[in-house]
Design a protein around this motif. Structure first.
Motif, short mmCIF file in Angstrom:
data_model
loop_
_atom_site.label_atom_id
_atom_site.label_comp_id
_atom_site.label_asym_id
_atom_site.label_seq_id
_atom_site.Cartn_x
_atom_site.Cartn_y
_atom_site.Cartn_z
N VAL A 132 -17.03 3.60 -27.59
CA VAL A 132 -15.88 4.43 -27.26
C VAL A 132 -14.67 3.98 -28.07
N ASN A 133 -13.85 4.96 -28.41
CA ASN A 133 -12.60 4.67 -29.12
C ASN A 133 -11.56 4.15 -28.14
N PHE A 134 -10.85 3.12 -28.57
CA PHE A 134 -9.78 2.53 -27.76
C PHE A 134 -8.62 2.25 -28.71
N MET A 141 -9.78 4.70 -14.81
CA MET A 141 -10.36 5.62 -15.80
C MET A 141 -11.88 5.47 -15.87
N LEU A 172 -15.02 5.59 -18.70
CA LEU A 172 -15.40 5.57 -20.11
C LEU A 172 -16.84 6.03 -20.25
N PHE A 190 -5.31 5.75 -20.80
CA PHE A 190 -5.97 4.46 -20.74
C PHE A 190 -5.30 3.72 -19.59
N LEU A 204 -5.71 13.84 -26.42
CA LEU A 204 -6.97 13.33 -25.90
C LEU A 204 -8.03 13.13 -26.98
N TRP A 228 -12.87 15.92 -32.73
CA TRP A 228 -13.56 14.79 -32.10
C TRP A 228 -14.61 14.17 -33.02
N TYR A 245 -10.86 10.32 -27.32
CA TYR A 245 -11.34 9.80 -26.03
C TYR A 245 -12.73 10.37 -25.81
N ASN A 246 -13.73 9.50 -25.81
CA ASN A 246 -15.12 9.96 -25.81
C ASN A 246 -15.43 10.80 -24.58
#
Length: 474
Positions: free
Chosen positions: A49-51, A41, A43, A37, A254, A292, A257-258
């Protein structure tokens, strides 16, 4: 004079106390993000998206993406972690993300919204300009592309699952592209031109590594066959040899992370246990998708012709390619065949990486992004029927006509019940391959390109090679 001195002392105490309070607040409210992150980067577009990150337990964290400027608030857990979802727009940027916790503020800059793909595998995926790959060396001067971003994952292994890596995103340019996967780079270039959106490519590959290393160890350990085969991987100073060790350190951090999907090139290191490769590879793909929590596309390369010095009766490279075909039974998978891209069967690293990348990218462009195209996949053996002295072969993934590059099809053999193979004649009719030999009255089996080193010359209408196959199980 006394009052003035007293006032100065009191002011110094106040400043010192304020500084201590500020420092204390700053320390307890600090926030950490995964290294990927980062500035530059990419996205995944049109997604939630996951953060995530880490802060002092119970701390209030605010995330503000500049594409909305609407704060997203969350409280960190007792494990000092916070997780949120950020809704991303259609492709665009550059954007910022501001993260605030107490008096601490972190700003991620130059973020793009687009398509994110993960590349992984062994050396043929890893091969790059540092290996004196001419295609990549020629490309480097022209590699500046602000809409392509690269994330190179360091080669680190671990016996335990990790939460983070040591790497961050870079804008693609002649300097950052040095040492980056040639296939990954050319995929990004192809997708960027075709889709006209920003592309993020993550390269997590390591030369000489077996699929067991990229699979969570609990998957291997609970299956006797997989565990037995995993033990055939011998220790080496150039790579790990424990199941799950690369999953732990290069993939697990990872997770979440989409990504749009995965490109994979590996298999050479698994010829020692070729018979179990489909089972292993399928289990690996499923485990990644489970981690995922969605069934992303998974496109891979069938290993290239190479002289493994196998015994004549045990063509391990050919047998592993056969296993790779079986993995196509999994949904949302696709396979690229590269038997025509090898100029030296003594070199396990074919130098034509650009064309491999274009074929992988084409799978994604059609199957993932919905572009229309015929014969964008290599034909694979579907079934056969024996009619008189003819064996009629049918293929999957073919609409146009089969074509032969040269006077005759090479590496085409036919056998009767004696299990002795002889060169075969053929006819092509309605996308079917009719195979025969006048001296064989009752044919039983056909093989096409089924050796470690075969580079046969049968193609579809778009010049993609037919995958090697056999109709027997001898």
């Amino acid at each position: 004079m006394y009052k003035i001195k007293k006032l100065i002392i009191m002011n110094k105490k106040y400043i010192l106390i304020s500084f201590i309070i500020l420092l204390s607040t700053s320390v307890t409210a600090q926030i950490n993000l995964p290294s990927f992150f980062s500035d530059n980067m990419v996205l995944q577009r049109n997604s939630e998206v996951n953060f995530w990150g880490w802060a002092n337990r119970g701390a209030d964290v605010t995330i503000i993406p500049s594409w909305t400027n609407i704060p997203v608030k969350v409280k960190s857990t007792g494990y000092a972690r916070f997780d949120v979802k950020l809704k991303t727009p259609e492709a665009g940027g550059p954007f910022d993300i501001t993260v605030v916790c107490g008096v601490y503020k972190k700003v991620l800059k130059n973020i793009l919204i687009g398509e994110v793909w993960l590349c992984s595998g062994q050396s043929n995926m890893q091969w790059n300009s540092n290996n004196k790959l001419k295609e990549m060396l020629d490309e480097l001067p022209n590699a500046t592309n602000q809409k392509v971003r690269l994330l190179q994952v360091s080669n680190i292994a671990s016996l335990n699952p990790q939460d983070n890596i040591y790497d961050s995103w870079k804008e693609c340019n002649p300097e950052t592209a040095i040492g980056f996967s040639a296939i990954g780079y050319f995929i990004a270039k192809e997708l960027s031109q075709e889709l006209n959106v920003p592309i993020g490519i993550i390269n997590a590959s390591w030369g000489g590594t077996a699929a067991e290393f990229w699979t969570p160890s609990h998957i291997i350990e609970k299956d006797e066959e997989l565990l037995t085969n995993a033990k055939k991987q011998k220790p080496s100073p150039s790579k790990p040899h424990d199941a799950g060790s690369l999953w732990n350190a290069m993939i697990n951090p990872l997770v979440g992370y989409n990504i749009a999907g995965v490109f994979w090139y590996q298999g050479e290191s698994n010829i020692v246990s070729y018979s179990g490769y489909n089972k292993l590879f399928s289990a690996m793909i499923k485990s990644w998708r489970d981690a995922w929590k969605y069934e992303f596309p998974f496109y891979y390369v069938q290993i290239a012709p190479y002289d493994y010095k196998s015994k004549p009766e045990e063509q391990r490279g050919a047998l592993l390619r056969e296993q790779q075909i079986k993995t196509l039974q999994l949904p949302k998978t696709g396979m690229v065949v590269v038997t025509d891209l090898v100029t030296d069967i003594k070199n396990i690293h074919p130098t034509k990486k650009m064309e491999v990348a274009k074929r992988l990218a084409r799978l994604a462009i059609v199957d993932t992004y919905g572009r229309k195209s015929n014969d964008y996949k290599s034909p694979v053996y579907k079934s056969h029927t024996v009619v008189g002295n003819n064996v009629i072969i049918e293929f999957d993934d073919i609409i146009g006509k089969l074509k032969v590059e040269g006077p005759l099809i090479t590496d085409l053999l036919i056998a009767d019940e004696s299990q002795k193979f002889f060169p075969a004649d053929y006819k092509i009719s309605n996308n079917k391959l009719i195979v025969f030999n006048k001296s064989i009255k009752v044919p039983v089996a056909v093989r096409f390109g089924f050796t470690d080193v075969s580079t046969p010359n049968l193609f579809n209408s778009n010049g993609l090679p037919v995958s090697p196959f056999r109709t027997d199980k001898w």
